[in-house]
Scaffold this motif. Structure first.
Motif, PDB file in Angstrom:
ATOM      1  N   ARG A 105       1.144  -1.431   0.526  1.00 23.74           N
ATOM      2  CA  ARG A 105       0.192   0.294  -0.008  1.00 23.74           C
ATOM      3  C   ARG A 105       0.826   0.986   0.330  1.00 23.74           C
ATOM      4  O   ARG A 105       2.304   0.984   0.503  1.00 23.74           O
ATOM      5  N   ALA A 106       0.309   2.134  -0.481  1.00 28.22           N
ATOM      6  CA  ALA A 106       0.967   3.539  -0.391  1.00 28.22           C
ATOM      7  C   ALA A 106       0.668   3.968   0.894  1.00 28.22           C
ATOM      8  O   ALA A 106      -0.428   3.802   1.456  1.00 28.22           O
ATOM      9  N   PRO A 107       1.768   4.928   1.403  1.00 27.32           N
ATOM     10  CA  PRO A 107       1.278   5.583   2.594  1.00 27.32           C
ATOM     11  C   PRO A 107       0.040   6.183   2.879  1.00 27.32           C
ATOM     12  O   PRO A 107      -0.600   7.190   1.636  1.00 27.32           O
ATOM     13  N   PRO A 108      -0.455   6.931   3.900  1.00 29.60           N
ATOM     14  CA  PRO A 108      -1.826   7.452   3.862  1.00 29.60           C
ATOM     15  C   PRO A 108      -1.031   9.062   3.892  1.00 29.60           C
ATOM     16  O   PRO A 108       0.491   9.772   3.429  1.00 29.60           O
ATOM     17  N   GLN A 109      -1.995   9.618   2.928  1.00 30.00           N
ATOM     18  CA  GLN A 109      -1.887  11.742   2.581  1.00 30.00           C
ATOM     19  C   GLN A 109      -0.472  12.247   3.389  1.00 30.00           C
ATOM     20  O   GLN A 109      -0.288  12.917   2.731  1.00 30.00           O
ATOM     21  N   GLU A 110      -1.258  12.166   4.502  1.00 24.81           N
ATOM     22  CA  GLU A 110      -0.869  12.984   5.370  1.00 24.81           C
ATOM     23  C   GLU A 110       0.982  12.815   6.358  1.00 24.81           C
ATOM     24  O   GLU A 110       1.448  13.572   6.149  1.00 24.81           O
ATOM     25  N   LEU A 111       0.932  11.464   5.615  1.00 20.89           N
ATOM     26  CA  LEU A 111       2.338  11.290   5.602  1.00 20.89           C
ATOM     27  C   LEU A 111       3.049  11.370   4.875  1.00 20.89           C
ATOM     28  O   LEU A 111       4.364  11.593   4.203  1.00 20.89           O
ATOM     29  N   TRP A 112       2.262  10.519   3.643  1.00 18.38           N
ATOM     30  CA  TRP A 112       3.135  11.188   2.256  1.00 18.38           C
ATOM     31  C   TRP A 112       3.803  13.063   2.255  1.00 18.38           C
ATOM     32  O   TRP A 112       4.727  13.440   1.782  1.00 18.38           O
ATOM     33  N   ASP A 113       2.560  13.764   2.585  1.00 15.72           N
ATOM     34  CA  ASP A 113       2.556  15.547   2.388  1.00 15.72           C
ATOM     35  C   ASP A 113       4.208  15.523   3.676  1.00 15.72           C
ATOM     36  O   ASP A 113       4.616  17.177   3.578  1.00 15.72           O
ATOM     37  N   ARG A 114       4.198  15.053   4.399  1.00 12.92           N
ATOM     38  CA  ARG A 114       5.551  15.388   5.247  1.00 12.92           C
ATOM     39  C   ARG A 114       7.148  13.912   4.856  1.00 12.92           C
ATOM     40  O   ARG A 114       7.741  14.474   5.577  1.00 12.92           O
TER      41      ARG A 114
END
Length: 293
Positions: free
Chosen positions: A16-25
């Motif tokens: 799975r790809a990381p959650p968006q909030e984690l990706w944004d960081r």
């Protein structure tokens, strides 16, 4: 104070790809490491089992037909067959065909929504002998929840075509009502319909030509062109033969005319010579007469 590195573990059994909030960081380097880790190939057990040509051929024909059409009209639509799609923190899925509007057309190992900045606009699944519940129930709910604007299912064995479109402001699909036996795709700005057990795309009343049809047309055009070239070459050869024959006859006529002229000049020379000799003989005779007289 330095920021702690952001890491994300990709489970090979459930990538799975990381959650968006984690990706944004994440930094660009951290994001790239995640993208490099997301798998683009899976064991057969991780996806639907292969169904042979009856399943493979229609999806490839759809991709190639649409790809050729959009390229001809200059519209940027990315198309892919069974490409792994990763929505943030969602289980990976790989539709038989996806379409994404207004993005760069290039080869990809997978589609990561966070990295691309956009989700899938249209998904198409083709049924032959697989699980219809997955495509007609599970995917209908899941694709709608992910915000995929349109979803089509082509059941080749039963010769059925179904379409779904997101209701405005909703995360639920509504069935697309057929119009004269065809389903309209607002995403593609085309109609979808069936010809026997073949999925076809229509612009107005005209079916988009498939690759094999384009090749057949090209073959016919090449054959016609070769036939016309051969006919033209024959006509040119015949014209050249006639021209050469006319030139040969003209050369022969000139040769004869030159020969006649030469003979006439020779006869004129002989006549002049005879006249000269006659005049000399008459003059000699006249001189002899004078001497005797």
């Amino acid at each position: 104070m330095e920021r702690a590195p952001v890491s994300w573990f990709v489970d090979p059994d459930d990538p799975r790809a990381p959650p968006q909030e984690l990706w944004d960081r994440m930094t660009p380097e951290e994001r790239q490491r995640v993208l490099d880790t997301l798998p683009s190939e899976f064991e057969v057990s991780e996806a639907s089992p292969p169904e042979g040509d009856f399943h493979f051929n229609p999806k490839v024909a759809a991709r190639d037909t649409l790809g050729g059409y959009f390229e001809r009209i200059g519209r940027r639509v990315y198309l892919a067959c069974e490409l792994p799609v990763y929505y943030p923190a969602e289980r990976m899925f790989a539709p038989d065909l996806i379409a994404v509007l207004d993005v760069e057309i290039k080869e990809r190992a997978h589609w990561s929504v966070s990295a691309e900045g956009k989700g899938v606009d249209l998904a198409l699944e083709i049924l032959w002998s697989g699980r219809s519940k997955k495509d007609l129930e599970t995917n209908v709910a899941r694709y709608a929840s992910l915000g995929i604007s349109e979803y089509f299912v082509f059941d080749r064995r039963r010769r059925q075509l179904r379409g779904f479109r997101l209701a405005q402001g909703s995360a639920r699909y509504q069935p697309i009502v057929p119009q004269e036996g065809r389903l309209t795709s607002a995403v593609l700005d085309l109609d979808l319909g069936l010809e026997e057990d073949r999925l076809r795309f229509f612009h107005g009343q005209d079916a988009l030509p498939e690759t094999r049809e384009l090749l057949d047309r090209l073959g016919t055009m090449v054959g016609d062109l070769e036939a016309r070239i051969e006919q033209t070459e024959k006509r040119l050869d015949e014209q050249k033969r006639r021209t050469d024959e006319q030139k040969r006859r003209a050369d022969e006529q000139k040769r004869r005319a030159d020969e006649q002229k030469r003979r006439a000049e020779e006869e004129s020379r002989r006549a002049n010579e005879a006249e000269r000799r006659l005049a000399e003989a008459l003059a000699e005779l006249e001189r002899l007469k004078r001497e005797r007289g």
